[in-house]
Design a protein around this motif. Structure first.
Motif, mmCIF file in Angstrom:
data_model
loop_
_atom_site.group_PDB
_atom_site.id
_atom_site.type_symbol
_atom_site.label_atom_id
_atom_site.label_comp_id
_atom_site.label_asym_id
_atom_site.label_seq_id
_atom_site.Cartn_x
_atom_site.Cartn_y
_atom_site.Cartn_z
ATOM 1 N N ALA A 1 0.862 -1.293 0.074
ATOM 2 C CA ALA A 1 0.056 -0.220 0.009
ATOM 3 C C ALA A 1 0.793 1.204 -0.001
ATOM 4 O O ALA A 1 1.850 1.414 0.869
ATOM 5 C CB ALA A 1 -1.011 -0.089 1.416
ATOM 6 N N ALA A 2 0.519 2.089 -1.064
ATOM 7 C CA ALA A 2 1.361 3.294 -1.062
ATOM 8 C C ALA A 2 1.086 4.301 0.086
ATOM 9 O O ALA A 2 -0.007 4.343 0.567
ATOM 10 C CB ALA A 2 1.069 3.970 -2.403
ATOM 11 N N PRO A 3 2.127 4.942 0.510
ATOM 12 C CA PRO A 3 1.701 5.748 1.777
ATOM 13 C C PRO A 3 0.919 6.892 1.365
ATOM 14 O O PRO A 3 0.887 7.404 0.250
ATOM 15 C CB PRO A 3 3.200 6.455 2.411
ATOM 16 N N LEU A 4 -0.084 7.478 2.317
ATOM 17 C CA LEU A 4 -0.800 8.621 2.207
ATOM 18 C C LEU A 4 -0.023 9.967 1.904
ATOM 19 O O LEU A 4 0.965 10.153 2.611
ATOM 20 C CB LEU A 4 -2.006 8.808 3.105
ATOM 21 N N ALA A 5 -0.608 10.621 0.965
ATOM 22 C CA ALA A 5 0.101 12.097 0.913
ATOM 23 C C ALA A 5 -0.380 12.975 2.115
ATOM 24 O O ALA A 5 -1.149 12.687 2.512
ATOM 25 C CB ALA A 5 -0.139 12.490 -0.482
ATOM 26 N N GLU A 6 0.522 14.025 1.933
ATOM 27 C CA GLU A 6 -0.033 14.875 3.061
ATOM 28 C C GLU A 6 -1.286 15.884 2.331
ATOM 29 O O GLU A 6 -1.481 15.734 1.228
ATOM 30 C CB GLU A 6 1.101 16.130 3.158
ATOM 31 N N SER A 7 -2.291 16.258 3.335
ATOM 32 C CA SER A 7 -3.472 16.658 2.684
ATOM 33 C C SER A 7 -3.552 18.133 2.532
ATOM 34 O O SER A 7 -4.621 18.591 1.996
ATOM 35 C CB SER A 7 -4.636 16.226 3.645
ATOM 36 N N SER A 8 -2.655 19.059 3.007
ATOM 37 C CA SER A 8 -2.864 20.395 2.954
ATOM 38 C C SER A 8 -2.132 21.110 1.641
ATOM 39 O O SER A 8 -1.416 20.494 1.163
ATOM 40 C CB SER A 8 -2.266 21.067 4.296
ATOM 41 N N HIS B 1 -8.364 22.750 4.868
ATOM 42 C CA HIS B 1 -7.180 22.173 4.621
ATOM 43 C C HIS B 1 -6.098 23.113 3.691
ATOM 44 O O HIS B 1 -4.830 22.822 3.359
ATOM 45 C CB HIS B 1 -6.832 21.030 3.746
ATOM 46 N N GLY B 2 -6.446 24.588 3.754
ATOM 47 C CA GLY B 2 -5.496 25.431 3.424
ATOM 48 C C GLY B 2 -5.667 25.920 1.771
ATOM 49 O O GLY B 2 -4.937 27.019 1.265
ATOM 50 N N MET C 1 -6.846 23.163 -10.219
ATOM 51 C CA MET C 1 -7.353 21.785 -10.165
ATOM 52 C C MET C 1 -8.825 22.098 -10.138
ATOM 53 O O MET C 1 -9.304 22.982 -9.635
ATOM 54 C CB MET C 1 -6.912 21.084 -8.954
ATOM 55 N N ILE C 2 -9.601 21.126 -10.485
ATOM 56 C CA ILE C 2 -11.216 21.310 -10.540
ATOM 57 C C ILE C 2 -11.576 20.044 -9.998
ATOM 58 O O ILE C 2 -11.029 18.886 -10.078
ATOM 59 C CB ILE C 2 -11.889 21.178 -11.859
ATOM 60 N N VAL C 3 -12.446 20.081 -8.777
ATOM 61 C CA VAL C 3 -13.300 19.049 -8.410
ATOM 62 C C VAL C 3 -14.704 19.330 -8.805
ATOM 63 O O VAL C 3 -15.473 20.262 -8.384
ATOM 64 C CB VAL C 3 -13.186 18.981 -6.752
ATOM 65 N N VAL D 1 -6.958 15.127 -3.433
ATOM 66 C CA VAL D 1 -6.746 16.226 -4.024
ATOM 67 C C VAL D 1 -5.097 16.657 -4.151
ATOM 68 O O VAL D 1 -4.411 16.910 -4.943
ATOM 69 C CB VAL D 1 -7.270 17.354 -3.354
ATOM 70 N N ARG D 2 -4.493 16.430 -2.798
ATOM 71 C CA ARG D 2 -3.093 16.508 -2.726
ATOM 72 C C ARG D 2 -2.455 15.653 -3.841
ATOM 73 O O ARG D 2 -1.318 15.914 -4.229
ATOM 74 C CB ARG D 2 -2.588 16.428 -1.235
ATOM 75 N N GLN D 3 -2.677 14.438 -3.634
ATOM 76 C CA GLN D 3 -1.999 13.386 -4.632
ATOM 77 C C GLN D 3 -2.020 13.646 -5.971
ATOM 78 O O GLN D 3 -0.944 14.037 -6.679
ATOM 79 C CB GLN D 3 -2.536 12.122 -4.356
ATOM 80 N N ILE D 4 -3.301 14.321 -6.520
ATOM 81 C CA ILE D 4 -3.309 14.612 -7.882
ATOM 82 C C ILE D 4 -2.457 15.902 -8.232
ATOM 83 O O ILE D 4 -1.886 16.082 -9.207
ATOM 84 C CB ILE D 4 -4.999 15.003 -8.137
ATOM 85 N N LEU D 5 -2.559 16.769 -7.075
ATOM 86 C CA LEU D 5 -1.680 17.923 -7.496
ATOM 87 C C LEU D 5 -0.139 17.775 -7.333
ATOM 88 O O LEU D 5 0.398 18.464 -8.414
ATOM 89 C CB LEU D 5 -2.039 19.133 -6.406
ATOM 90 N N ASP D 6 0.320 16.850 -6.633
ATOM 91 C CA ASP D 6 1.442 16.389 -6.485
ATOM 92 C C ASP D 6 1.942 15.734 -7.839
ATOM 93 O O ASP D 6 3.281 15.853 -8.007
ATOM 94 C CB ASP D 6 2.019 15.761 -5.371
#
Length: 671
Positions: free
Chosen positions: A513-520, A545-546, A571-573, A636-641
């Motif tokens: 399992a991949a580690p979860l990314a920071e969320s802010s 989350h900033g 980004m768009i949600v 969202v953070r993972q997609i941006l990163d």
């Protein structure tokens, strides 16, 4: 049309008369008389040649007695004796005066019905006897054809046929198919009357059979076989004469398999319809529960753990969690939940849950596990497979209700054509499977109850004890994993659930399992959602989350905001299904205008649903409602990163994004 009327008509070649005379002159004169009458003849120079002609088939034989003085006479007599039962080949013997007492003629007449004509024979007498012989031969062929049609229509008919007395309905005759189908001998049948074949001898259908001379349509009945089993049949009948009595010929068509198939088809259609309804309900409930749970979480954080109303908020979250669990079970039944399949050793999964399952059953119920060694792995979601085992054990426990026994078994099986035919109309794919069975020695179920056990909200428990979603969840998980599940149960004999999962030829590797990314973060995100409450919740989560957040209630407003924005949008949600312009249409419109923005899609429907509808591909990032606030921020953070450059540059596909959180759809065949 009668059987005689439908018999084949003689062709001229089949009425050929074989002629044997002692001298060429005698033969020539006799043949000439017959030909002038329009009769076909074949002159044979010897008795041996006459025997060959008989074997080829002829209508009658005309032979002079003198020609019998040969060693071929025994063969001639043997050929006449060995004719088929329907055949008595006409023989006309031309004798000399006073020779009827010779040894040859009595020997011939004792074995055949030869007609003697004493010479000299008048032409009219000869012709009259030959024509009489031909008429007799025609009657024989007609009788033969009747016998053959009788064999075809009655003796060799694959459907059971019975001949019954028209008044008493005593069974007079049956065909071999009836004897094989019912298991009674011919003598057993002849000692019976038709009503004795029915479970209820006073069935009103018997009166209709007695009263009506024939049936225009099949009459449904139940018949009992010799072993006591019952079959569903349709009968057709026709009044006929039979051995001098008024009788009825009854044709029986076994429709047991057809009726069972119709029941299975209706059940499959009902399950599919319920699944569609369940999926639609889940979509709406998911939207609302996302709002309830999301704002309750904000309220809980705002109040703090010591606030007097914190416990009230906690109860709201618990109720929301239970509602979400019911929705999850509905989605499992509808085969629309998101799974994360991996290669699993079924024996290891069963062994890993042994202690938990034993605790669920309690000390009063004996628990036995029998595992076949060397099973091939299956591809399934481990957590969901464990849920299947738990649900089946709970179902067995509730069925036993006291001291009893539950058995787990695993085995390698092959589902073949015969198995597929038995379970039609389910499209069983032939091949190798791993079977898991859970059996109990409880009270069992009637066939009607067993036919409904996988329906959502169906339960035999008292009101308030159980939701009726346990077995429907099992059904959905197994079907979504490309497997099959069947229930076998009889009153007083317990119940067995058998699950078949496709066996695969691959090695099992440890899950990673991949580690979860920071969320802010501080990027600007545009939230596009037509449901105001869900839109407000999503915006608030991201702001917490900033992130800087813009919002739009539909795709057209989103296009306007992007075009007028004074700052970069990173980004768009976006909701998948919206009026006027859905999420996919918004993405295409952005591409046409030259924008390359990453989009995270969300919906109250699952990823499987939106892919099936063609609204997304399995490469599009997706999160299903209701979602946890932290989970949304992490995705969202993972997609941006994962974006390769500055904001606004082309986005890369993220097919495995958040796979460890089971938030993305699986690239697999759905059912």
């Amino acid at each position: 049309m009668s059987l005689a009327e439908s018999a084949p008509v003689f062709s001229p070649s089949s009425e050929e008369i074989a002629l044997l005379a002692p001298t060429g002159r005698d033969a020539e004169l006799t043949a000439g008389v017959l030909r002038r009458q329009g009769l076909s003849t074949r002159t044979c120079p010897s008795l041996a040649r006459l025997c060959d002609t008989i074997e080829l088939g002829c209508a009658a034989v005309l032979v002079a007695e003198e020609a019998l003085e040969t060693g071929e006479l025994p063969r001639f007599i043997r050929l006449l004796e060995e004719q088929p039962p329907w055949s008595d080949l006409p023989v006309i013997l031309l004798t000399s005066r006073g020779s009827q007492d010779s040894i040859r003629v009595p020997s011939l007449r004792a074995r055949t019905s030869a007609t003697l004509l004493e010479r000299p024979v008048k032409s009219t007498t000869l012709i009259s006897n030959v024509e009489a012989a031909l008429r007799a031969r025609r009657r024989q062929y007609a009788a033969r054809d009747q016998a053959e049609q009788y064999l075809l229509l009655f003796e060799r008919n694959p459907s059971p046929m019975l001949v019954c007395d028209g008044e008493s309905l005593a069974i007079l005759e049956v065909n071999p198919s009836a004897r094989a189908h019912y298991g009674y001998s011919a003598d057993d049948f002849r000692r019976m009357i038709l009503p004795e074949l029915l479970p209820d001898p006073h069935d009103p259908s018997i009166a209709a059979l007695r009263r009506q001379p024939y049936s225009a349509t099949g009459l449904p009945m139940q018949h009992r076989r010799a072993d006591g089993s019952t079959i569903e049949v349709e009968v057709l009948w026709q009044a006929i004469p039979w051995a001098g009595v008024f009788a009825k010929l009854i044709l029986v068509h076994d429709i047991t398999d057809r009726l069972q198939a119709e029941v299975r088809i209706r059940q499959a259609q009902k399950m599919e319809a319920v699944g569609r309804v369940a999926g639609g309900v889940a979509h709406e409930v998911n939207n609302m529960m996302a709002v309830v749970i999301g704002f309750a979480e904000f309220l809980k954080k705002g109040l703090g753990a010591d606030h007097p109303q914190a416990r009230d908020v906690e109860e709201i979250l618990k109720a929301g969690g239970r509602a979400s669990e019911i929705v999850r079970q509905l989605l499992a039944f509808a085969r629309r939940q998101v799974l994360t399949p991996t290669l699993l050793d079924v024996n290891a999964v069963v062994e890993g849950t042994r202690d938990m399952l034993a605790r669920l059953l309690g000390a009063d119920i004996a628990f036995e596990i029998r595992m076949a060694p060397g099973l091939r792995p299956v591809r399934a979601d481990r957590g969901q497979l464990e849920q299947v085992l738990v649900n089946l054990v709970l179902n067995a426990r509730d069925a036993i209700q006291a001291h009893g026994h539950v058995t787990f078994e695993t085995a390698a099986v092959t589902l073949d054509d015969e198995y597929a035919a038995r379970h039609w109309p389910t499209a069983v794919i032939r091949g190798n499977y791993t079977m898991i069975s859970v059996s109990d020695n409880g009270p069992g179920m009637e066939i009607e109850t067993a036919g409904r056990v996988f329906e959502p909200f169906f339960t035999t428990k008292p009101t308030g004890q159980g939701t009726g979603l346990g077995l429907s969840t099992v059904y959905g998980i197994v079907k979504q994993s490309d497997g099959y599940v069947w229930v076998y149960s009889e009153p007083g004999l317990g119940t067995s659930f058998k699950i078949y999962l496709p066996a695969v030829t691959a090695d099992i590797t440890p899950d990673g399992a991949a580690p979860l990314a920071e969320s802010s973060g501080t990027e600007t995100i545009l939230v596009v959602e037509d449901e105001p409450a869900v839109r407000n919740l999503s915006c608030r989560i991201l702001e917490t989350h900033g992130y800087s957040v813009l919002e739009a209630e539909n795709g057209r407003e989103a296009l306007r905001l992007i075009g007028e924005a004074s700052r970069p949008i990173h980004m768009i949600v976006c909701d998948v299904i919206m009026p006027e312009m859905n999420g996919r249409e918004l993405a295409r419109a952005l591409e046409e205008r030259g924008y390359n923005l990453p989009i995270l899609y969300m919906s109250g429907y699952t990823g499987v649903d939106v892919i099936r509808r063609g609204l997304l591909t399995d490469q599009d990032p997706f999160i299903a409602k209701p979602f946890n606030g932290d989970a949304l921020a992490e995705v969202v953070r993972q997609i941006l990163d994962r974006q390769p450059g500055a904001p606004g540059t082309p986005a890369t596909a993220v097919p495995d994004l958040a796979a460890s959180m089971s938030l993305l759809p699986n690239k697999r065949r759905s059912h």
